[in-house]
Design a protein around this motif. Structure first.
Motif, PDB file in Angstrom:
ATOM      1  N   GLY A  27       0.827  -1.200   0.000  1.00  0.00           N
ATOM      2  CA  GLY A  27       0.000   0.000   0.000  1.00  0.00           C
ATOM      3  C   GLY A  27       0.862   1.251   0.000  1.00  0.00           C
ATOM      4  N   ILE A  28       1.933   1.220   0.832  1.00  0.00           N
ATOM      5  CA  ILE A  28       2.840   2.375   0.870  1.00  0.00           C
ATOM      6  C   ILE A  28       3.548   2.531  -0.468  1.00  0.00           C
ATOM      7  CG2 ILE A  28       4.879   3.302   2.017  1.00  0.00           C
ATOM      8  CD1 ILE A  28       3.918   1.973   4.545  1.00  0.00           C
TER       9      ILE A  28
ATOM     10  N   TYR B  23       2.344   1.762  -3.351  1.00  0.00           N
ATOM     11  CA  TYR B  23       1.383   2.360  -4.288  1.00  0.00           C
ATOM     12  C   TYR B  23       1.231   3.860  -4.035  1.00  0.00           C
ATOM     13  CZ  TYR B  23      -2.739   3.162  -7.062  1.00  0.00           C
ATOM     14  OH  TYR B  23      -3.601   3.649  -8.003  1.00  0.00           O
ATOM     15  N   MET B  24       1.197   4.233  -2.738  1.00  0.00           N
ATOM     16  CA  MET B  24       1.067   5.658  -2.429  1.00  0.00           C
ATOM     17  C   MET B  24       2.243   6.454  -2.969  1.00  0.00           C
ATOM     18  SD  MET B  24      -0.568   6.454   1.228  1.00  0.00           S
ATOM     19  CE  MET B  24       0.094   5.237   2.307  1.00  0.00           C
TER      20      MET B  24
ATOM     21  N   PHE C  43       1.455  -0.979  -8.921  1.00  0.00           N
ATOM     22  CA  PHE C  43       1.769  -2.201  -8.199  1.00  0.00           C
ATOM     23  C   PHE C  43       2.816  -3.034  -8.917  1.00  0.00           C
ATOM     24  CE2 PHE C  43      -2.526  -1.715  -6.195  1.00  0.00           C
ATOM     25  CZ  PHE C  43      -2.061  -1.628  -4.908  1.00  0.00           C
TER      26      PHE C  43
END
Lengths: 480, 119
Positions: A164-165, A167-168, A173
């Protein structure tokens, strides 16, 4: 390339439909395993990559290169041996369906180049292995499986936080985006996968799960499921955000290699000896995290499968897992294959274990590390002297033909790999083997099973989280 | 703004769930804590997609100056939700198998029974 994933899953669905006809489903399983194995020669010799769907960078990338090859080959050989060994037993179509879908899933993990797709496939492989561990529905197996489930799904949630980090930070991905990711994300990804790796202190669920699983499932767990983290570590370490991991793995890997051996030498249960050796060999692989460890993963999968199948069949026949009660009861054929497996794992010349282990020991970065690795291989020889000194009896009875076929395939691969890869300097690997056997003869009176305190669920959880915090500290230290 | 608040909230939820898994001695409570961790992480992905705006990403008519949510994390986390559901079901099945045999949910008692059996 897609056929490697698609064919086994299709075979699994056929097995699931024909669940009630036992004889048909085992034939379907063998045919499917051979069919997907016959795809391998067409794909593994050249690098290739495709992206599924017309989504550009957002699509799921599949690629094949020299790091993937040993894992794809070992998946095929282990699955073939396991399916051959399971014929004519009480397994129904559901078991074969699970095995085949697991085969497709593992291939898909090794081919995939998308972080979220890796999460989904790793979770699918874990869920199938939880069901397979508790396949006989004994409470002991259910407990081992539940312990594995709680730890592994907690770890994979950390992995999900990590991607998730990523992707941020990068907006994708795809695996290439790890190049620009921060150290925090890489620590979370490492820590999440480490719970499945089989490193000591990170995955203390392992001895319980591997030693209580059914005969055919332990080789899959030890040879393939544990290799997921090894493969992903070797893959990720090439990206710059993971460069701290090489230093961290030298500490964690050597710790795991030595402590695993100490536990294995002292154990009396044959399957637990093999389970502790999985911990130790994973430590060996991760000490220098490159192509040589991928090939050690290949040879480890093969000889561990041979050992687990031989030990499982013997202990099922004699009704005890205590190896000291086997002496004088096992036949010459069983003893021969047990001996080939043991010699391979201790690294005797002319076996696959010798070739790959010597490359790792010679590729170690500094002399003190090399000495520690040699100590670990002396310990390995010490604990497998238990099997080498068993006394066989001469009988004319052979094991069933399919079991012998599985043994012959595996030991053929071990010896062929050992002869092809052999180089003259590898003769020095006789020394630790001899030292280990001598040490066993001197010290065998003092060996007692060590306490299993660390394997309780609470201590396993806390030791995982404490080591995770230490790794975060190490990562900040090394990357600054 | 909304997205950032949700992300911090969900990470603290994850920590709470992890601490719950270590401290509780009851098997069902451990499984529920795992459920909290999984729900928090699913919430975090919603937070990631809400960073660019909170309007649902359905394109209709004029969308030049609206702040749409990022559809990709929302799309991928659906798989994550299904997986966490499957894991919770499976762990409860194992808990039922253990309860039917030993009639207890206390982790320490169960492990004591197993260690006694092995001797």
């Amino acid at each position: 390339m897609i056929a490697l994933v698609f064919l086994p899953v299709l075979g699994g669905i056929i097995c699931l439909v024909l669940k009630d006809r036992k004889s048909v489903s085992s034939i379907v399983a063998i045919v499917t395993a051979f069919a997907s194995g016959s795809v391998l020669p067409f794909v593994i010799f050249e690098d290739a990559s495709i992206i599924l769907g017309n989504w550009g960078v957002l699509g799921i990338g599949l690629a094949i290169d020299e790091l993937t090859t040993p894992f794809l080959l070992s998946t095929f050989i282990v699955m073939l041996a396991v399916i051959l060994n399971s014929i004519n037993k009480s397994y129904d179509g559901f078991f074969y369906a699970l095995i085949l879908i697991l085969y497709g899933t593992l291939n898909s993990i090794f081919l995939s180049r998308d972080l979220f797709n890796i999460f989904v496939t790793v979770e699918l492989a874990s869920i199938i292995s939880f069901i397979l561990i508790s396949y006989e529905k004994k409470p002991r197996q259910a407990w081992a499986s539940l312990k594995y489930l709680l730890l592994s799904s907690l770890g994979l949630n950390f992995y999900l936080l990590g991607i998730g980090i990523v992707y941020m930070e990068t907006g994708s991905f795809a695996m290439e985006s790890l190049e620009n990711a921060s150290t925090m994300a890489s620590v979370l990804i490492f820590g999440g996968l480490a719970v499945k790796s089989g490193l000591f202190f990170f995955s203390m669920w392992l001895p319980d799960a591997h030693s209580n699983a059914p005969i055919e499932v332990s080789p899959i767990l030890s040879g393939l499921i544990v290799k997921l983290d090894v493969y992903l570590s070797i893959r990720f370490i090439t990206y710059s955000s993971f460069s701290w991991m090489r230093d961290a793995y030298i500490f964690i890997g050597i710790l795991s290699a030595i402590i695993g051996v100490i536990f294995a030498v002292n154990s009396k249960n044959a399957k637990r000896v093999l389970a502790y050796h999985t911990i130790s060999q994973v430590g060996f692989m991760l000490v220098n995290c490159d192509k040589s460890s991928a090939w050690h993963g290949f040879s480890h999968a093969i000889f561990k499968t041979l050992l687990f199948l031989a030990v499982g069949n013997i202990s099922a026949r004699l009704g005890t897992k205590d190896y000291s009660k086997w002496s004088g009861k096992i036949s010459t054929v069983e003893y021969t294959f047990l001996l080939i497996g043991s010699l391979a794992i201790v690294g005797f010349p002319m076996t696959s274990g010798c070739v790959t282990k010597e490359v790792i020991i010679h590729g170690a970065c500094c002399p003190s590390l090399r000495i520690l690795l040699l100590i670990a291989s002396v310990g390995t020889a010490m604990s497998f002297s238990k099997f080498i000194f068993l006394k066989p009896v001469k009988t004319t009875s052979w094991p069933a033909a399919n079991v012998v076929a599985a043994y012959v395939i595996l030991s053929g691969v071990i010896i062929a790999h050992g002869i092809i890869g052999f180089e003259i300097y590898m003769f020095e690997s006789v020394l630790p083997v001899m030292a280990g056997i001598a040490a066993y003869l001197i010290l065998r009176r003092f060996l007692k099973p060590l306490p299993t305190y660390l394997e309780r669920i609470d201590s396993a959880l806390s030791s995982y989280l404490i080591l995770f915090l230490i790794t975060i500290r190490l990562a900040i230290l090394f990357s600054s | 703004m909304t997205g950032t608040i949700v992300i911090y909230f969900s990470i603290s939820g994850m920590l709470v769930g992890t601490i719950g898994m270590i401290l509780s001695k009851d098997l069902i409570k451990k499984i529920l804590s795992l459920g909290i961790v999984e729900t928090s992480i699913n919430l975090m992905y919603t937070g990631i997609s809400a960073r660019s705006g909170i309007i649902p990403p359905i394109v209709s008519g004029d969308f030049s100056n609206a702040f749409y949510a990022d559809p990709i994390p929302q799309a991928v986390i659906i798989t994550g939700i299904v997986i966490s559901f499957a894991l919770l079901c499976l762990s409860l099945v194992f808990a039922i198998i253990i309860y039917n045999r030993y009639h207890t949910m206390n982790v320490e008692t169960i492990e004591m029974i197993f260690e006694r059996e092995e001797r």
